[in-house]
Design an enzyme around this catalytic site. Structure first.
Site, PDB file in Angstrom:
ATOM      1  N   GLY A 196       0.812  -1.209   0.000  1.00 24.29           N
ATOM      2  CA  GLY A 196       0.000   0.000   0.000  1.00 24.29           C
ATOM      3  C   GLY A 196       0.844   1.256   0.000  1.00 24.29           C
ATOM      4  O   GLY A 196       2.088   1.201  -0.004  1.00 24.29           O
ATOM      5  N   GLN A 197       0.184   2.398   0.010  1.00 22.28           N
ATOM      6  CA  GLN A 197       0.894   3.675  -0.061  1.00 22.28           C
ATOM      7  C   GLN A 197       1.804   3.885   1.150  1.00 22.28           C
ATOM      8  O   GLN A 197       2.992   4.195   1.007  1.00 22.28           O
ATOM      9  CB  GLN A 197      -0.115   4.823  -0.163  1.00 22.28           C
ATOM     10  CG  GLN A 197      -0.963   4.769  -1.420  1.00 22.28           C
ATOM     11  CD  GLN A 197      -1.919   5.931  -1.494  1.00 22.28           C
ATOM     12  OE1 GLN A 197      -1.612   6.988  -2.026  1.00 22.28           O
ATOM     13  NE2 GLN A 197      -3.113   5.743  -0.955  1.00 22.28           N
ATOM     14  N   ASP A 253      -7.986 -11.487   5.807  1.00 15.28           N
ATOM     15  CA  ASP A 253      -9.334 -12.045   5.830  1.00 15.28           C
ATOM     16  C   ASP A 253      -9.337 -13.498   6.304  1.00 15.28           C
ATOM     17  O   ASP A 253     -10.370 -14.163   6.281  1.00 15.28           O
ATOM     18  CB  ASP A 253      -9.985 -11.946   4.445  1.00 15.28           C
ATOM     19  CG  ASP A 253      -9.180 -12.648   3.361  1.00 15.28           C
ATOM     20  OD1 ASP A 253      -8.025 -13.038   3.635  1.00 15.28           O
ATOM     21  OD2 ASP A 253      -9.713 -12.794   2.249  1.00 15.28           O
ATOM     22  N   THR A 293      -8.755   6.130  10.423  1.00 16.81           N
ATOM     23  CA  THR A 293      -9.235   7.063   9.406  1.00 16.81           C
ATOM     24  C   THR A 293     -10.140   8.154   9.962  1.00 16.81           C
ATOM     25  O   THR A 293     -10.789   7.969  10.997  1.00 16.81           O
ATOM     26  CB  THR A 293     -10.027   6.269   8.331  1.00 16.81           C
ATOM     27  OG1 THR A 293     -10.625   7.158   7.396  1.00 16.81           O
ATOM     28  CG2 THR A 293     -11.134   5.444   8.964  1.00 16.81           C
ATOM     29  N   ASP A 294     -10.194   9.263   9.234  1.00 16.91           N
ATOM     30  CA  ASP A 294     -11.135  10.337   9.562  1.00 16.91           C
ATOM     31  C   ASP A 294     -12.581   9.913   9.326  1.00 16.91           C
ATOM     32  O   ASP A 294     -13.508  10.571   9.793  1.00 16.91           O
ATOM     33  CB  ASP A 294     -10.823  11.587   8.725  1.00 16.91           C
ATOM     34  CG  ASP A 294     -10.936  11.334   7.234  1.00 16.91           C
ATOM     35  OD1 ASP A 294     -10.492  10.266   6.770  1.00 16.91           O
ATOM     36  OD2 ASP A 294     -11.455  12.216   6.513  1.00 16.91           O
ATOM     37  N   TYR A 338     -17.236   1.404   5.533  1.00 11.48           N
ATOM     38  CA  TYR A 338     -15.797   1.522   5.764  1.00 11.48           C
ATOM     39  C   TYR A 338     -15.521   2.161   7.123  1.00 11.48           C
ATOM     40  O   TYR A 338     -14.740   1.636   7.924  1.00 11.48           O
ATOM     41  CB  TYR A 338     -15.166   2.346   4.639  1.00 11.48           C
ATOM     42  CG  TYR A 338     -13.731   2.743   4.893  1.00 11.48           C
ATOM     43  CD1 TYR A 338     -12.721   1.792   4.899  1.00 11.48           C
ATOM     44  CD2 TYR A 338     -13.385   4.079   5.128  1.00 11.48           C
ATOM     45  CE1 TYR A 338     -11.394   2.153   5.135  1.00 11.48           C
ATOM     46  CE2 TYR A 338     -12.067   4.440   5.355  1.00 11.48           C
ATOM     47  CZ  TYR A 338     -11.081   3.478   5.367  1.00 11.48           C
ATOM     48  OH  TYR A 338      -9.780   3.832   5.605  1.00 11.48           O
ATOM     49  N   LYS A 394     -13.753   0.405  10.439  1.00  9.53           N
ATOM     50  CA  LYS A 394     -12.508   0.948  10.988  1.00  9.53           C
ATOM     51  C   LYS A 394     -12.682   1.320  12.463  1.00  9.53           C
ATOM     52  O   LYS A 394     -11.768   1.115  13.278  1.00  9.53           O
ATOM     53  CB  LYS A 394     -12.048   2.154  10.174  1.00  9.53           C
ATOM     54  CG  LYS A 394     -11.550   1.809   8.772  1.00  9.53           C
ATOM     55  CD  LYS A 394     -10.279   0.962   8.795  1.00  9.53           C
ATOM     56  CE  LYS A 394      -9.063   1.779   9.178  1.00  9.53           C
ATOM     57  NZ  LYS A 394      -7.816   0.957   9.117  1.00  9.53           N
ATOM     58  N   TRP A 432      -7.309  11.383   3.584  1.00  4.73           N
ATOM     59  CA  TRP A 432      -6.996  11.771   2.205  1.00  4.73           C
ATOM     60  C   TRP A 432      -5.552  11.419   1.831  1.00  4.73           C
ATOM     61  O   TRP A 432      -4.791  12.255   1.338  1.00  4.73           O
ATOM     62  CB  TRP A 432      -7.218  13.261   2.020  1.00  4.73           C
ATOM     63  CG  TRP A 432      -8.586  13.793   2.314  1.00  4.73           C
ATOM     64  CD1 TRP A 432      -9.595  13.201   3.000  1.00  4.73           C
ATOM     65  CD2 TRP A 432      -9.098  15.078   1.921  1.00  4.73           C
ATOM     66  NE1 TRP A 432     -10.696  14.023   3.076  1.00  4.73           N
ATOM     67  CE2 TRP A 432     -10.410  15.189   2.413  1.00  4.73           C
ATOM     68  CE3 TRP A 432      -8.558  16.151   1.224  1.00  4.73           C
ATOM     69  CZ2 TRP A 432     -11.196  16.319   2.218  1.00  4.73           C
ATOM     70  CZ3 TRP A 432      -9.343  17.277   1.036  1.00  4.73           C
ATOM     71  CH2 TRP A 432     -10.654  17.365   1.508  1.00  4.73           C
TER      72      TRP A 432
END
Length: 286
Positions: free
Chosen positions: A10-11, A39, A102-103, A126, A130, A151
């Site tokens: 991932g990023q 999973d 996450t926000d 989502y 989370k 973001w």
């Protein structure tokens, strides 16, 4: 120190890999979805036990926000139940844990930057999965650090910045939402903040917020991307109501970063400065 990093492809995982490439004092293992299938609940703790980490940086997640509406069970497995397994492992083995959230745990109804103790009320699958992951981590591993971010973009992977660059090179006009407010996060900056925590003398458990400084809309973000590259493309502002998606998005999710700055002396770059660095790096690569 032996570190396991999930979400290796991932990023954030890719940026951590780059920053840790020449590290000699840390023994790092980067696990992608094949090496650690999030999973597969029955496998997670056994796989982690093979590495016997001192620290886990849990960056892996199900992040397809719209698709999560169609696959709530899978999103819950990856974002919630996998976190529970990882937190249980950390509890049983005295392993430190830094987990990324996450926000989207917020409903978007605020008008002021959100602190870590602001009420959570996610409005999509989502966000709910989370938040369930956060709760599971805090239940089983009270010494964990959870970092909420927003973001996220990078020169790695798929993200808004790279999509805008492609569309603006192809089109004369793009429509971008102008009434969803927050701040972007350059994954390299977040990776640096995480490593500062890892190297710190103190370990202060709890939830922290991290994104780049500034308050903008996606429209403002797109205009800055266009201007950096001098694309001959008109960016048209549209409201969220004109671009319906399967998952609702919070209208306002600007994160207050005061806590992470105070506790870990993290320097948070301004969003435009970080965007320029990422885009310049992207140019160098090609």
């Amino acid at each position: 120190m032996r570190i396991v990093i999930t979400g290796a492809s991932g990023q954030l995982g890719s940026e951590l890999n780059e920053l840790l490439a020449n590290e000699t004092e840390k023994e790092c293992y980067f696990l992608d979805r094949k090496q650690l299938p999030l999973d597969q609940m029955l496998l997670i703790q056994d796989i982690l036990a093979m590495y016997q980490p001192d620290l886990i940086i849990h960056a892996g997640a199900y992040t397809a926000v719209d698709k999560a509406e169609e696959e709530p069970a899978l999103a819950d497995l990856v974002n919630h139940l996998a976190c529970e397994e990882i937190a249980q492992y950390c509890h049983l083995h005295g392993t430190k844990l830094i987990a990324i959230s996450t926000d989207y745990v917020f409903d978007g109804g605020s008008a002021v930057p959100l602190t870590e103790d602001a009420p959570t009320a996610p409005i999509n699958v989502y966000g709910r999965t989370k938040l369930a992951g956060e709760n599971a981590i805090q239940k089983w591993c009270s010494e964990a650090i959870i970092i909420r971010t927003s973001w996220v973009y990078s020169s790695y992977g798929k993200n808004f910045v790279k999509t805008m660059c492609r569309l603006m090179a192809e089109r004369d006009e793009v429509n971008v939402i102008n009434d969803q407010i927050g701040s972007p996060t350059y994954a390299k900056d977040l990776a640096r903040a995480i490593l500062k925590i890892v190297d710190a003398a103190n370990w202060e458990a709890g939830i922290y917020h991290y994104s780049n400084e500034g308050e903008i809309s996606w429209y403002d973000f797109a205009v800055a991307i266009r201007d950096f590259h001098s694309f001959d493309c008109q960016v048209k502002p549209i409201p969220m109501s004109a671009y319906p998606t399967p998952a609702q998005r919070p209208k306002y999710s600007l994160l207050d970063k005061s806590k992470i700055k105070a506790v870990y002396d993290v320097v948070v770059p301004e969003w435009k400065e970080s965007l320029s660095k990422m885009l310049a790096e992207e140019i160098k690569k090609y």
